[in-house]
Write an enzyme that holds these catalytic residues in place. Sequence first.
Site, mmCIF file in Angstrom:
data_model
loop_
_atom_site.group_PDB
_atom_site.id
_atom_site.type_symbol
_atom_site.label_atom_id
_atom_site.label_comp_id
_atom_site.label_asym_id
_atom_site.label_seq_id
_atom_site.Cartn_x
_atom_site.Cartn_y
_atom_site.Cartn_z
ATOM 1 N N ASN A 119 -14.345 1.538 13.858
ATOM 2 C CA ASN A 119 -13.194 0.291 14.033
ATOM 3 C C ASN A 119 -13.680 -0.901 13.403
ATOM 4 O O ASN A 119 -13.033 -1.631 12.665
ATOM 5 C CB ASN A 119 -12.646 0.281 15.778
ATOM 6 N N HIS A 165 21.308 -20.905 -15.650
ATOM 7 C CA HIS A 165 22.436 -19.923 -15.456
ATOM 8 C C HIS A 165 22.419 -19.007 -16.940
ATOM 9 O O HIS A 165 23.276 -18.460 -17.308
ATOM 10 C CB HIS A 165 23.806 -20.435 -15.447
ATOM 11 N N SER A 286 10.734 4.392 -31.066
ATOM 12 C CA SER A 286 11.586 5.289 -30.108
ATOM 13 C C SER A 286 11.463 6.501 -31.019
ATOM 14 O O SER A 286 11.406 6.686 -32.311
ATOM 15 C CB SER A 286 12.952 4.861 -30.254
ATOM 16 N N LYS A 292 13.368 0.799 -33.748
ATOM 17 C CA LYS A 292 13.147 0.171 -32.428
ATOM 18 C C LYS A 292 11.838 -0.031 -32.337
ATOM 19 O O LYS A 292 10.759 0.641 -32.747
ATOM 20 C CB LYS A 292 13.506 1.378 -31.320
ATOM 21 N N GLU A 299 8.033 -4.578 -19.884
ATOM 22 C CA GLU A 299 8.832 -4.082 -19.095
ATOM 23 C C GLU A 299 8.202 -3.187 -17.916
ATOM 24 O O GLU A 299 8.586 -3.260 -16.750
ATOM 25 C CB GLU A 299 9.323 -2.971 -19.826
HETATM 26 N N1 ARG Z 1 -10.731 6.116 8.582
HETATM 27 C C1 ARG Z 1 -10.507 5.233 9.641
HETATM 28 C C2 ARG Z 1 -9.593 4.242 8.943
HETATM 29 O O1 ARG Z 1 -9.464 4.024 7.898
HETATM 30 C C3 ARG Z 1 -11.662 4.481 10.077
HETATM 31 C C4 ARG Z 1 -11.496 4.054 11.350
HETATM 32 C C5 ARG Z 1 -11.445 5.289 12.333
HETATM 33 N N2 ARG Z 1 -11.717 4.851 13.603
HETATM 34 C C6 ARG Z 1 -11.212 5.702 14.657
HETATM 35 N N3 ARG Z 1 -11.225 5.309 16.004
HETATM 36 N N4 ARG Z 1 -10.366 6.850 14.386
HETATM 37 O O2 ARG Z 1 -9.082 3.470 9.709
#
Ligand code: ARG
Length: 465
Positions: A119, A165, A286, A292, A299
Site C-alpha cells: 500500500n 460570438h 480522402s 480534400k 481534429e
Molecule cells: N496492485 C495494487 C494497486 O495497484 C498494489 C497495492 C495492493 N495492496 C493490497 N493491499 N492489495 O493498488
Amino acid sequence: MTTEETDVSQDKLWGGRFTQPTDKFVEEFTASIGFDKRLYHQDIRGSIAHARMLGKQGIIPIADVETIVHGLQQILQQIEAGEFDFSISLEDIHMNIEARLSAKIGEAGKRLHTGRSRNDQVALDIRLYLRDEIVEIVTFLDLLIDALLNKAEVNLDVVMPGYTHLQTAQPILFSHHLMAYVEMFKRDIARMEDCLKRVNVMPLGAGALAGTTFPIDRLYVAEQLGFPAITRNSLDSVSDRDFALEFLAASSILMMHLSRFSEELILWSTSEYKFIELSDSFCTGSSIMPQKKNPDVPELVRGKTGRVYGNLMALLTVMKSLPLAYNKDMQEDKEPLFDTIDNVKGCLKIFVDMIREFQVCELNMRRAASQGFSTATDVADYLVRKGLPFRDAHEAVGNAVKYCVENEMDITELSLTEWQLFSPYFDNDIFAAITIEASINARNVPGGTAREMVLSEILRCREGS
Ligand code: ARG
C-alpha cells in the site's frame, strides 16, 4: 528458465493463510501487472532506497543489503532487455519483482519487505513516476511556448479579424492572438508545477495503514529518492490520490486549451477562411474526394480531449466513497493516469511541430479584417474624442452601419458628406482614424493589441517572466 528462477509464480507471496488456489479468472481479474509493469523502474528504485535504510537502521543485516541491491539491479537489466517474464499470478509489479528477487538471492530477498506494505509501496511508485512525467510535460509546454513566440515574432505585423460570438469584432494582430495561447500554456505550466509540490512527498513508512513497528528512518528514504518532505499521516499516505487527481485536472485544462486551439486551426484552414495552410504532413486526403486535405491532427487532439476529461471523472468517481485507508478500488488509478500522460505528451509533441510548420495566409487575414465593419468601435471612439457621449456615438455609428448595409458598402467607402449625415462631429481626420493599423495601434494599453504592446509581451515571455 534458470534454476534460480524456478516457477515462483505458483507460490503466492501471501499464500500462508489460504487453503484453496485462486480461481484463474479471479486471478486475471484482480491482476494489475498488465499495466503497472511500467512502474518497474520506480519500484526498483524505491526498493533499493528502502533496503539501504533497513540496513542502516540495523533492521536487516548489512550484508543482505548489497545482495538485495545487486539482485534488484540485475532484475532491472533483465526487464530492460525484455528478458523478464511477468506473471499474472503474481498480480502486480511489486510482487513480480519481489518474488523474482527471492528466487534469485533467497533469504536476503525475503527480508526486503520488512516494515513495508504494497500500500505504501504503490503510493511511492506512482509519485516517483508522476514526478518525472510532470517534468517532461513542462518541457513540452516550454517548447510549445517557444514555437508560439517564434511564430508571433515572425508574423508580428500580420492583422486578422478578432471575433466575439464568432462574428467579426475588431481588428487585431495575429501575433496577439497567438500570444493569448502563450498565456494559457504558461498557466498550465504553473498548474503542473504547483501539483508537483503535492506529488513530491514521500509516503513510504506508512506500512499497510498504521505505520510500522520497526525503527525505520523515513527521512533517509526521502533523502535517497530526492523527496523534500514526507507524508504526515499513515492513513492518508496510503489512501491519498489527490496528487493524481490534481494532475488529471491540470491535464484536462491543458487539453481544453489544445482543443480550442485545434478548433481554430481547423476553422482557419477551411476554404471559407483560408487564414492558414497546415503542412501536408499533418493532414490526410480522402479516399473518395480528390480535392480534400483534412486537418486530422488538430481534429484528433480535439477528440482526445474527451478521454482525458473522462480519466479525471473516472478517478474522481473511484475515490468518492472509499473509506480509509487503502481499498483495491484504488488499483483503478493507474490506467487513467497512464492514458492521460501518454495522450497529453503525444498531443503536445505533435502540436509543437504543427505550430512550427503551418503557413500564414496574410492577405486573406487582412481582407477578412477589413470586412464586417470591424472598425465601427473606432468610429464611435473618434466621436467620443470629439466630445460626444459614448452612448450617442454608439447610436450614430449604428445608423451609419445600417446605411452601409442598405447601400451594400463598407464604412471605409463613406464620403465625408455621408459621414456628416450621422453626426456633425465628423471631419476629414475620420479617414485616418479608421484604418486597420490605426485601429490596432490605438489599443495601446497593457495587454492590448497595439504592435508595441504585443512586441513587449513577446520579449517579456522570451525572458521567461
Ligand atoms: N496492485 C495494487 C494497486 O495497484 C498494489 C497495492 C495492493 N495492496 C493490497 N493491499 N492489495 O493498488
